[in-house]
Write a protein that holds these residues in place. Structure first.
Motif, PDB file in Angstrom:
ATOM      1  N   THR A  22       0.843  -1.192   0.000  1.00  0.00           N
ATOM      2  CA  THR A  22       0.000   0.000   0.000  1.00  0.00           C
ATOM      3  C   THR A  22       0.883   1.249   0.000  1.00  0.00           C
ATOM      4  O   THR A  22       0.644   2.199  -0.766  1.00  0.00           O
ATOM      5  CB  THR A  22      -0.941  -0.013   1.225  1.00  0.00           C
ATOM      6  N   ASP A  41       0.457  -2.763 -10.145  1.00  0.00           N
ATOM      7  CA  ASP A  41       0.183  -3.361  -8.843  1.00  0.00           C
ATOM      8  C   ASP A  41       0.515  -4.848  -8.986  1.00  0.00           C
ATOM      9  O   ASP A  41      -0.314  -5.652  -9.414  1.00  0.00           O
ATOM     10  CB  ASP A  41      -1.269  -3.149  -8.418  1.00  0.00           C
ATOM     11  N   SER A  62       4.128  -6.889  -2.713  1.00  0.00           N
ATOM     12  CA  SER A  62       3.753  -7.067  -1.309  1.00  0.00           C
ATOM     13  C   SER A  62       4.396  -8.329  -0.747  1.00  0.00           C
ATOM     14  O   SER A  62       4.528  -9.332  -1.449  1.00  0.00           O
ATOM     15  CB  SER A  62       2.239  -7.185  -1.179  1.00  0.00           C
ATOM     16  N   LYS A  95       0.813 -13.619   0.399  1.00  0.00           N
ATOM     17  CA  LYS A  95       1.535 -13.696  -0.881  1.00  0.00           C
ATOM     18  C   LYS A  95       2.530 -14.870  -0.829  1.00  0.00           C
ATOM     19  O   LYS A  95       2.777 -15.422   0.246  1.00  0.00           O
ATOM     20  CB  LYS A  95       2.248 -12.382  -1.172  1.00  0.00           C
TER      21      LYS A  95
HETATM   22  C1  LIG Z   1      -2.021  -7.557  -0.985  1.00  0.00           C
HETATM   23  C2  LIG Z   1      -2.332  -6.557  -1.987  1.00  0.00           C
HETATM   24  C3  LIG Z   1      -2.088  -5.178  -1.814  1.00  0.00           C
HETATM   25  C4  LIG Z   1      -1.644  -4.591  -0.522  1.00  0.00           C
HETATM   26  O1  LIG Z   1      -0.476  -5.141  -0.027  1.00  0.00           O
HETATM   27  P1  LIG Z   1      -0.030  -4.801   1.456  1.00  0.00           P
HETATM   28  O2  LIG Z   1       1.414  -5.218   1.459  1.00  0.00           O
HETATM   29  O3  LIG Z   1      -0.873  -5.646   2.353  1.00  0.00           O
HETATM   30  O4  LIG Z   1      -0.203  -3.355   1.696  1.00  0.00           O
HETATM   31  C5  LIG Z   1      -2.333  -4.321  -2.866  1.00  0.00           C
HETATM   32  N1  LIG Z   1      -2.818  -4.765  -4.038  1.00  0.00           N
HETATM   33  C6  LIG Z   1      -3.093  -6.064  -4.234  1.00  0.00           C
HETATM   34  C7  LIG Z   1      -3.602  -6.503  -5.570  1.00  0.00           C
HETATM   35  C8  LIG Z   1      -2.884  -6.992  -3.222  1.00  0.00           C
HETATM   36  O5  LIG Z   1      -3.209  -8.275  -3.426  1.00  0.00           O
END
Ligand SMILES: *Cc1c(COP(=O)(O)O)cnc(C)c1O
Length: 377
Positions: free
Chosen positions: A55, A158, A182, A187
Motif C-alpha cells: 500500500t 500493482d 507485497s 503472498k
Molecule cells: C495484498 C495486496 C495489496 C496490498 O499489499 P499490502 O502489502 O498488504 O499493503 C495491494 N494490491 C493487491 C492486488 C494486493 O493483493
C-alpha cells in the motif's frame, strides 16, 4: 482444518531474524539494501526500494509521479481495496475500468474506451494508470503499455500478488514506470508486512527513497531534508526474512503451479470453473480462484460456512471496489456499471493453496465444494 494459506517459514528464516535481533541493528542496516538488490535482480529493474508494505509502495508511486488533488487515475475495478484507496488518499479521482472475464485483469479494450472518453468528454488527461496482476497472473501489459504510450501516461503495476510471474518471459514489475510488490503473509513469500517498489528511472528512485524516509536526501553525507516525507521504511529483520524467503521463491512457485495444475484436473468434471491462464503467461497463483455457477452466488456465504464446518477454509476472491461503500457513495456507482467485475465478485471462491497442501486434501476440497454446489442447485 485445511487452511487457505500457510506461509512457508522454516528454521533458516527463524535463524535469520534471530541473528538480526541479536545484532542490535534493527533498522537502516545492510539487510534492506541486500533485499532490494535481490528483488531488482529477479525483476530485471535498475532500482528497488523497500517499504513497509505494498500500500505504501502504491501510495509513494503516485506521489513520486506528481499526482495531486483533483487529478484522475485509471484503475481496475477488481482488486484489494488498497489499489483504489491510494488514489483517494492522494486526493485524486479513480476512473474504474472493468475486467476481462477470463483473467480478471483490467480489460484493455475498456481501457481504450476510458482513455478516449477522458480525453474527449472530460477534457482531462488521466495522470496514471494502475493495472493489477490479479491473483498472480500478469495483466495484458503489452496492450496497456502501448495505450499508455499513445496518451503519454505513466503506468504503475500493482504486482502485489505477482512476484516471479511472467508474460512473454518478462517479469511482473519490470514493464512500467514502477512495480509494487507485497510481502504480506497471503503472498507467495512474506516478511510479515513488507513491500518493494521497482523502477528503471533514477530520478524517480531518488524521490521514492526520500519519500519513504522523512524526506531525507538519499545522497547527502550529512542529514538534510529535501521534501516532507513519510516513515514507510522496512526493518532489518523483515529484510533478513525477505532474503531467506527469496531463496525459496522458485521452489514455492513451482509447488503452487503443480498444485494449481492438479486442481485444474480435479475440477474438470465439476460445475466449478477453473481459472484461465493466457498463452505465454506464467501465473504464480497467489490465490486459486474458481467461479461458482451463477445460481449459487447468492448463497456463497452459506457455502463458505458449510466448508468451515467440514474443516475446509475458503474465501471470496477479492473486491469489486467501485461498489464498496466509500466509492459507491462518493461517485454514485450502481449495479450494472461494471457488469463483469460484479459477476466475478459474486461468483469467485478461493480454494486452499499452500506448499504443504497434500493430494488427498485437494481431492477432499474439490469433492466437498462440488458436492455442496450440486446439492444446492
Ligand atoms: C495484498 C495486496 C495489496 C496490498 O499489499 P499490502 O502489502 O498488504 O499493503 C495491494 N494490491 C493487491 C492486488 C494486493 O493483493
Amino acid at each position: 482444518m485445511i487452511r487457505l494459506a500457510i506461509p512457508s517459514i522454516e528454521e533458516n528464516d527463524l535463524q535469520a531474524v534471530r541473528d538480526v535481533l541479536l545484532s542490535g541493528y534493527l533498522v537502516q542496516g545492510s539487510h534492506v539494501a541486500q533485499f532490494e538488490k535481490s528483488i531488482a535482480q529477479l525483476v530485471g529493474s535498475e532500482h528497488a526500494i523497500a517499504v513497509s508494505n505494498a500500500t505504501a509502495a502504491l501510495h509513494l508511486s503516485l506521489l513520486a509521479l506528481g499526482i495531486v488533488p483533483g487529478d484522475r487515475v485509471i484503475v481496475t475495478t477488481y482488486s484489494w481495496i488498497a489499489t483504489a484507496n491510494v488514489i483517494a488518499l492522494c486526493g485524486a479521482e479513480p476512473i474504474f475500468v472493468d475486467i476481462n472475464p477470463a483473467t480478471f485483469n483490467m480489460d484493455a479494450d475498456q481501457l481504450e474506451v476510458a482513455l478516449e472518453r477522458s480525453m474527449n468528454d472530460l477534457g482531462k488527461r488521466p495522470k496514471a494508470i494502475i493495472p493489477v496482476h490479479t491473483f498472480g497472473q500478469l495483466a495484458d501489459m503489452p496492450r496497456i503499455i502501448a495505450l499508455a504510450q499513445r496518451y503519454d501516461i505513466p503506468v504503475i503495476e500493482d504486482a502485489a500478488c505477482a512476484l516471479g510471474a511472467t508474460l512473454n518471459n518478462r517479469q511482473a514489475g519490470g514493464w512500467a514506470k514502477t512495480g509494487c510488490f507485497s510481502f504480506h503473509p497471503r503472498k507467495a513469500i512474506t516478511t510479515g508486512e513488507g513491500g518493494v517498489i521497482t523502477t528503471n528511472d533514477a530520478a524517480l528512485a531518488r524521490n521514492l527513497r526520500a519519500l519513504r524516509n522523512h524526506g531525507a536526501d538519499p545522497d547527502a553525507s550529512s542529514p538534510d531534508f529535501i521534501m516532507p516525507g513519510f516513515n514507510y521504511r522496512m526493518t532489518e529483520f523483515q529484510a533478513a526474512l525477505g532474503l531467506t524467503q527469496m531463496n525459496k521463491l522458485e521452489r514455492i512457485i513451482l509447488a503452487r503451479r503443480r498444485l494449481a495444475e492438479r486442481y485444474d484436473q480435479l475440477l474438470a468434471d465439476t460445475r466449478l470453473q477453473a481459472p484461465v491462464v493466457m498463452p505465454d503467461s506464467c501465473s504464480v497463483y497467489q490465490s486459486y480462484i474458481v467461479l461458482l455457477p451463477s445460481e449459487v452466488a447468492a448463497v456463497r456465504p452459506e457455502l463458505i460456512a458449510a466448508m468451515t464446518q467440514q474443516g475446509i477454509q475458503t474465501n471470496i476472491g477479492t473486491y469489486h471496489m467501485p461498489m464498496t461503500t466509500y466509492f459507491r457513495e462518493r461517485y454514485h456507482y450502481k449495479l450494472g456499471d461494471f457488469p463483469v467485475s460484479e459477476d466475478v465478485f459474486a461468483r469467485s471462491l478461493a480454494l486452499p493453496l499452500h506448499e504443504y497442501l497434500t493430494d488427498a486434501e485437494q481431492i477432499e476440497v474439490v469433492q466437498a465444494v462440488s458436492d455442496w454446489v450440486d446439492a444446492y442447485a
